[in-house]
Design a protein around this motif. Structure first.
Motif, PDB file in Angstrom:
ATOM      1  N   VAL A 159       0.837  -1.208   0.000  1.00  0.00           N
ATOM      2  CA  VAL A 159       0.000   0.000   0.000  1.00  0.00           C
ATOM      3  C   VAL A 159       0.867   1.251   0.000  1.00  0.00           C
ATOM      4  N   SER A 160       2.038   1.196   0.649  1.00  0.00           N
ATOM      5  CA  SER A 160       2.936   2.353   0.604  1.00  0.00           C
ATOM      6  C   SER A 160       3.403   2.608  -0.834  1.00  0.00           C
ATOM      7  N   TYR A 161       3.575   1.539  -1.598  1.00  0.00           N
ATOM      8  CA  TYR A 161       3.915   1.676  -3.025  1.00  0.00           C
ATOM      9  C   TYR A 161       2.819   2.458  -3.759  1.00  0.00           C
ATOM     10  N   LEU A 162       1.575   2.132  -3.467  1.00  0.00           N
ATOM     11  CA  LEU A 162       0.457   2.815  -4.105  1.00  0.00           C
ATOM     12  C   LEU A 162       0.365   4.274  -3.667  1.00  0.00           C
ATOM     13  N   LEU A 163       0.674   4.527  -2.394  1.00  0.00           N
ATOM     14  CA  LEU A 163       0.525   5.880  -1.860  1.00  0.00           C
ATOM     15  C   LEU A 163       1.668   6.803  -2.264  1.00  0.00           C
ATOM     16  N   ILE A 164       2.893   6.286  -2.229  1.00  0.00           N
ATOM     17  CA  ILE A 164       4.029   7.117  -2.635  1.00  0.00           C
ATOM     18  C   ILE A 164       3.900   7.506  -4.106  1.00  0.00           C
ATOM     19  N   GLY A 165       3.402   6.596  -4.917  1.00  0.00           N
ATOM     20  CA  GLY A 165       3.184   6.883  -6.330  1.00  0.00           C
ATOM     21  C   GLY A 165       1.761   7.303  -6.635  1.00  0.00           C
ATOM     22  N   PHE A 166       1.091   7.903  -5.639  1.00  0.00           N
ATOM     23  CA  PHE A 166      -0.316   8.270  -5.819  1.00  0.00           C
ATOM     24  C   PHE A 166      -0.506   9.185  -7.023  1.00  0.00           C
ATOM     25  N   TRP A 167       0.380  10.192  -7.158  1.00  0.00           N
ATOM     26  CA  TRP A 167       0.342  11.055  -8.351  1.00  0.00           C
ATOM     27  C   TRP A 167       1.158  10.373  -9.449  1.00  0.00           C
ATOM     28  N   PHE A 168       0.543   9.405 -10.097  1.00  0.00           N
ATOM     29  CA  PHE A 168       1.277   8.524 -11.009  1.00  0.00           C
ATOM     30  C   PHE A 168       1.665   9.185 -12.319  1.00  0.00           C
ATOM     31  N   ASN A 169       1.239  10.425 -12.529  1.00  0.00           N
ATOM     32  CA  ASN A 169       1.676  11.152 -13.719  1.00  0.00           C
ATOM     33  C   ASN A 169       2.997  11.885 -13.502  1.00  0.00           C
ATOM     34  N   LYS A 170       3.472  11.920 -12.255  1.00  0.00           N
ATOM     35  CA  LYS A 170       4.754  12.554 -11.953  1.00  0.00           C
ATOM     36  C   LYS A 170       5.863  11.508 -12.053  1.00  0.00           C
ATOM     37  N   PRO A 171       6.831  11.662 -12.939  1.00  0.00           N
ATOM     38  CA  PRO A 171       7.930  10.686 -13.051  1.00  0.00           C
ATOM     39  C   PRO A 171       8.685  10.486 -11.740  1.00  0.00           C
ATOM     40  N   THR A 172       8.864  11.574 -10.974  1.00  0.00           N
ATOM     41  CA  THR A 172       9.593  11.441  -9.705  1.00  0.00           C
ATOM     42  C   THR A 172       8.831  10.578  -8.717  1.00  0.00           C
ATOM     43  N   ALA A 173       7.505  10.650  -8.731  1.00  0.00           N
ATOM     44  CA  ALA A 173       6.700   9.834  -7.829  1.00  0.00           C
ATOM     45  C   ALA A 173       6.781   8.356  -8.206  1.00  0.00           C
ATOM     46  N   ILE A 174       6.763   8.072  -9.495  1.00  0.00           N
ATOM     47  CA  ILE A 174       6.865   6.686  -9.956  1.00  0.00           C
ATOM     48  C   ILE A 174       8.238   6.115  -9.618  1.00  0.00           C
ATOM     49  N   PHE A 175       9.279   6.923  -9.795  1.00  0.00           N
ATOM     50  CA  PHE A 175      10.624   6.480  -9.436  1.00  0.00           C
ATOM     51  C   PHE A 175      10.720   6.211  -7.936  1.00  0.00           C
ATOM     52  N   ALA A 176      10.108   7.085  -7.135  1.00  0.00           N
ATOM     53  CA  ALA A 176      10.193   6.957  -5.677  1.00  0.00           C
ATOM     54  C   ALA A 176       9.461   5.717  -5.185  1.00  0.00           C
ATOM     55  N   ASN A 177       8.279   5.435  -5.726  1.00  0.00           N
ATOM     56  CA  ASN A 177       7.557   4.267  -5.204  1.00  0.00           C
ATOM     57  C   ASN A 177       8.211   2.961  -5.646  1.00  0.00           C
ATOM     58  N   MET A 178       8.801   2.953  -6.850  1.00  0.00           N
ATOM     59  CA  MET A 178       9.537   1.757  -7.272  1.00  0.00           C
ATOM     60  C   MET A 178      10.788   1.559  -6.419  1.00  0.00           C
ATOM     61  N   LYS A 179      11.450   2.654  -6.099  1.00  0.00           N
ATOM     62  CA  LYS A 179      12.640   2.587  -5.248  1.00  0.00           C
ATOM     63  C   LYS A 179      12.287   2.033  -3.871  1.00  0.00           C
ATOM     64  N   ALA A 180      11.194   2.537  -3.289  1.00  0.00           N
ATOM     65  CA  ALA A 180      10.759   2.048  -1.982  1.00  0.00           C
ATOM     66  C   ALA A 180      10.420   0.563  -2.038  1.00  0.00           C
ATOM     67  N   PHE A 181       9.747   0.163  -3.099  1.00  0.00           N
ATOM     68  CA  PHE A 181       9.336  -1.234  -3.233  1.00  0.00           C
ATOM     69  C   PHE A 181      10.546  -2.155  -3.347  1.00  0.00           C
ATOM     70  N   LEU A 182      11.522  -1.783  -4.179  1.00  0.00           N
ATOM     71  CA  LEU A 182      12.686  -2.638  -4.411  1.00  0.00           C
ATOM     72  C   LEU A 182      13.594  -2.707  -3.182  1.00  0.00           C
ATOM     73  N   VAL A 183      13.832  -1.561  -2.542  1.00  0.00           N
ATOM     74  CA  VAL A 183      14.699  -1.566  -1.357  1.00  0.00           C
ATOM     75  C   VAL A 183      14.084  -2.403  -0.249  1.00  0.00           C
ATOM     76  N   ASN A 184      12.778  -2.308  -0.091  1.00  0.00           N
ATOM     77  CA  ASN A 184      12.120  -3.113   0.938  1.00  0.00           C
ATOM     78  C   ASN A 184      12.150  -4.595   0.612  1.00  0.00           C
ATOM     79  N   ARG A 185      12.198  -4.937  -0.671  1.00  0.00           N
ATOM     80  CA  ARG A 185      12.314  -6.355  -1.015  1.00  0.00           C
ATOM     81  C   ARG A 185      13.669  -6.911  -0.566  1.00  0.00           C
ATOM     82  N   VAL A 186      14.704  -6.070  -0.600  1.00  0.00           N
ATOM     83  CA  VAL A 186      16.017  -6.509  -0.130  1.00  0.00           C
ATOM     84  C   VAL A 186      15.943  -6.866   1.350  1.00  0.00           C
ATOM     85  N   GLY A 187      15.355  -5.962   2.132  1.00  0.00           N
ATOM     86  CA  GLY A 187      15.211  -6.252   3.553  1.00  0.00           C
ATOM     87  C   GLY A 187      14.308  -7.439   3.814  1.00  0.00           C
ATOM     88  N   ASP A 188      13.229  -7.538   3.045  1.00  0.00           N
ATOM     89  CA  ASP A 188      12.262  -8.621   3.263  1.00  0.00           C
ATOM     90  C   ASP A 188      12.849  -9.985   2.935  1.00  0.00           C
TER      91      ASP A 188
END
Length: 679
Positions: A159-188
């Motif tokens: 859900v944090s992936y969905l919320l961080i990239g809530f404004w999905f038309n902003k490239p920076t938001a899409i980059f940020a939510n993908m970054k959060a998702f991938l980094v958390n997969r490393v920890g997980d």
């Protein structure tokens, strides 16, 4: 077990926000035909969280006053061998406190969102997401087994992936939510390895059963090494916490998560996702107490995060990023306390931090609204007279953050510093220095932001980037700032109250009473930090009075005074310091080059490895040799065999003659050769 706690009532706590989320997410969006409007969408979701908060508050009262407890299975999903996969709740002091913190902060964020997201097209969708986020966090903190914990753990990440990239038309938001998702997969990945080791060696995922076998686990050696199995388990679990609670070097996702709307920044950074790792380690305290190596590792990682992430907060100009790096630093403080075996102190700081950090984030959002969506603190100033409620609540939040005596943050932060000072584990010396230095750093960057925003000359009409804003569309920054509507200011006031008083009211029962007696385990014979803290504690008032003669207080005063001089009295000093230490500034501005390293070394290395495995392994070896090579060999053999089975009589006669020649040659030539060799 007290009769005041029953399964049906507890089940309503996570399900109420889930129902609100489903109603708003389906009936309030195009998915369900937009049957309900904005008013009903926020009503359903706020009502769901309000119900969850009321039941949580009643549960906390029963747990604290009546000693009520609950630990039962709600639903058994499947049984594999002797291992049960189930949904269940464990409610004790730790859980009840987390339930109240999560639901209260979430309720404030829901109300605040009405004003903040008023003009956004995704209004209903946002409410659906934050309610779903609340449900996920409640399932995590209420679980009585590792399976459900992992479900909640992954759900808040999704859900944090969905919320961080809530404004999905902003490239920076899409980059940020993908970054959060991938980094958390490393920890997980580390987290699920730890859970797998527990399942393999304990044969259960239930907390109570795992803790009952912790003594046996503590005696086992990890196969093929000299390490204790429990050390490997604890470090794997903590790697999961490093991702979720943003500890160095897996912290890189959190500052970029500011690309999401401000309400979710408050919810993620204050009471939910980033505190999940702290909660998990505290819940697993019976395991972590068995490994001093794991505790030292935790302490050092927390100390690095507390100090070096604070340094990054000094140079930030985006109001939300200053608060974000503050979150990173405070999470480091909590982690240091976990490493010192002061789990209750870490959780205590988690609670106090949730209130004042949510206040600071929502206060920052209120400033953004009042400043017509300008986020750069360099182009603010003098906002105090235009936004009095936002000003006073933000000041209270800042005072709590820097550990001002009698404020909530003081009691938890000073307890962490004292706990580290009393610890004798390896790494405690460095950690002690880091948390003390962090006091000055925190005070400096907090009041740098405060002075630049609320005091000094008005600079909002000089912003050269007035077209950049939180929502990605333009506003006229030349209008005077204005106070936010009541749906924004009321949550600020309600969060300011606990930010001031909650530490004073709860330090006695939470740290030195029986509130966590059956939720957190500390081996006092090995780790005596809490015993020494209890011996030195003479009440919250005496603790505050004594603080005026301690080093942390004067470090905080020095940080505030330095910020005042540099940004109010002599504004030329920061620019001169920047020129004098340009290499250091460049290092900080590039965030220690960790993003560069991740993108250019790890990411490119992983891509090169993937391409190499694809072309060399998949195409060359598997497809080229095994698959294509095998059919070519079979085809060649078949061609040869087909020649011998041609159907022509003379081919068969030739084959027979050749066979006779070979046999005759063998039986005649071989004995003669053997006789010659034997001479």
């Amino acid at each position: 077990m007290s009769q005041t706690l029953n399964a049906s009532t507890l089940l309503a706590v996570p399900l109420a926000p889930l129902v609100g989320s489903v109603l708003a997410g389906i009936l309030g969006t195009q998915l369900g035909g937009n049957w309900i409007g904005r008013r009903l969408s926020h009503t359903f979701t706020i009502l769901g969280v309000l119900i969850a908060f009321i039941i949580s508050a009643m549960t906390l009262k029963s747990v604290a006053m009546d000693g009520a407890r609950f630990n039962e299975t709600i639903y058994e999903w499947m049984v594999i061998g002797g291992m049960k996969m189930e949904i269940g709740f464990m409610v004790d002091g730790l859980t009840a406190m987390m339930m109240c913190v999560v639901t209260f902060v979430s309720l404030m964020v829901h109300i605040y969102t009405i004003g903040y997201m008023e003009e956004d097209e995704g209004y209903n969708r946002f409410f659906a997401y934050i309610s779903l986020f609340t449900f996920s966090m409640l399932m995590l903190v209420m679980s009585n087994n590792l399976l459900q914990l992992f479900f909640g753990w992954e759900a808040v990440g999704l859900v944090s992936y969905l919320l961080i990239g809530f404004w999905f038309n902003k490239p920076t938001a899409i980059f940020a939510n993908m970054k959060a998702f991938l980094v958390n997969r490393v920890g997980d990945f580390g987290f699920i390895l730890g859970i797998g080791l527990i399942a393999a060696y304990a044969g259960t995922l239930n907390y109570t059963e795992v803790f009952a076998k912790s003594g046996d686990l503590g005696k086992l050696i990890f196969p093929g090494t000299e390490w204790l199995l429990i050390t490997v388990i604890c470090i794997c679990l903590f790697i999961g916490a490093m991702g979720k609670s943003a500890q160095f070097p897996l912290h890189v996702w959190l500052p970029d998560s500011m690309e999401g709307p401000t309400p979710i920044s408050a919810l993620i950074h204050a009471a939910t996702m980033v505190t999940a790792g702290i909660f998990m380690v505290a819940r697993m305290s019976p395991l972590f107490e068995l490994s001093d190596t794991a505790l030292s590792f935790i302490m050092v990682i927390g100390a690095i995060t507390a100090l070096f992430m604070g340094f990054l907060g000094i140079i930030q100009n985006d109001i939300k990023r200053v608060v974000a790096y503050s979150t990173l630093s405070q999470l480091g403080y909590m982690t240091v306390a976990l490493g010192a075996s002061a789990y209750s102190v870490a959780v205590f700081h988690l609670m106090t931090h949730a209130f004042f950090k949510a206040l600071l984030f929502l206060g920052a959002g209120s400033v953004i609204i009042g400043m017509h969506h300008n986020q750069d603190i360099r182009w603010m100033g003098g906002v105090r007279k235009y936004m009095p409620i936002t000003w006073i609540t933000s000041l209270l939040g800042s005072l709590a953050l820097i550990g001002t005596p009698l404020f909530a943050g003081f009691y938890s932060k000073d307890s962490i510093i004292e706990a580290v000072h009393e610890s004798h584990l390896w790494g405690a010396g460095f950690a002690n220095f880091a948390v003390l230095a962090g006091v000055f750093v925190t005070a400096f960057y907090s009041f740098r932001m405060y002075f630049l925003v609320f005091h000094g000359k008005e600079r909002y009409d000089q912003n050269p980037d007035a077209h950049h804003d939180d929502h990605g569309h333009g506003h006229d920054d030349h209008h005077e700032p204005h106070e936010s509507p009541w749906v924004v200011t009321v949550p600020l006031v309600l969060l300011a109250i606990p930010s001031v008083v909650i530490g004073y009211l709860t330090i006695q029962p939470m740290l030195y009473g029986d509130f966590f007696k059956d939720a957190i385990f500390v081996d006092a014979t090995k780790h005596h930090v809490m015993v020494e803290l209890a011996a030195a504690f003479h009440g919250p008032l005496a603790m505050a009075a004594h603080a005026f003669s301690t080093l942390p207080f004067w470090l905080a005063v020095a940080g505030v005074a330095t910020a005042y001089y540099m940004y109010m009295v002599n504004p030329a000093v920061p620019a001169a310091i920047k020129r004098a230490v340009q290499p250091i500034y460049t290092l900080l501005d590039n965030k220690y080059y960790l993003d560069w390293f991740n993108e250019n070394v790890l990411a490119r290395g992983a891509r090169m490895l993937g391409v190499g495995l694809w072309k060399g392994g998949d195409q060359a070896v598997i497809d080229g040799t095994l698959v294509n090579g095998s059919w070519k060999v079979v085809g060649w053999v078949a061609g040869v065999v087909r020649w011998f089975q041609s159907g022509y009589l003379y081919h068969y006669a030739l084959a027979m003659i050749l066979g006779i020649v070979v046999l005759m040659s063998y039986f005649v030539t071989w004995p003669m050769l053997a006789q010659w060799l034997s001479r």
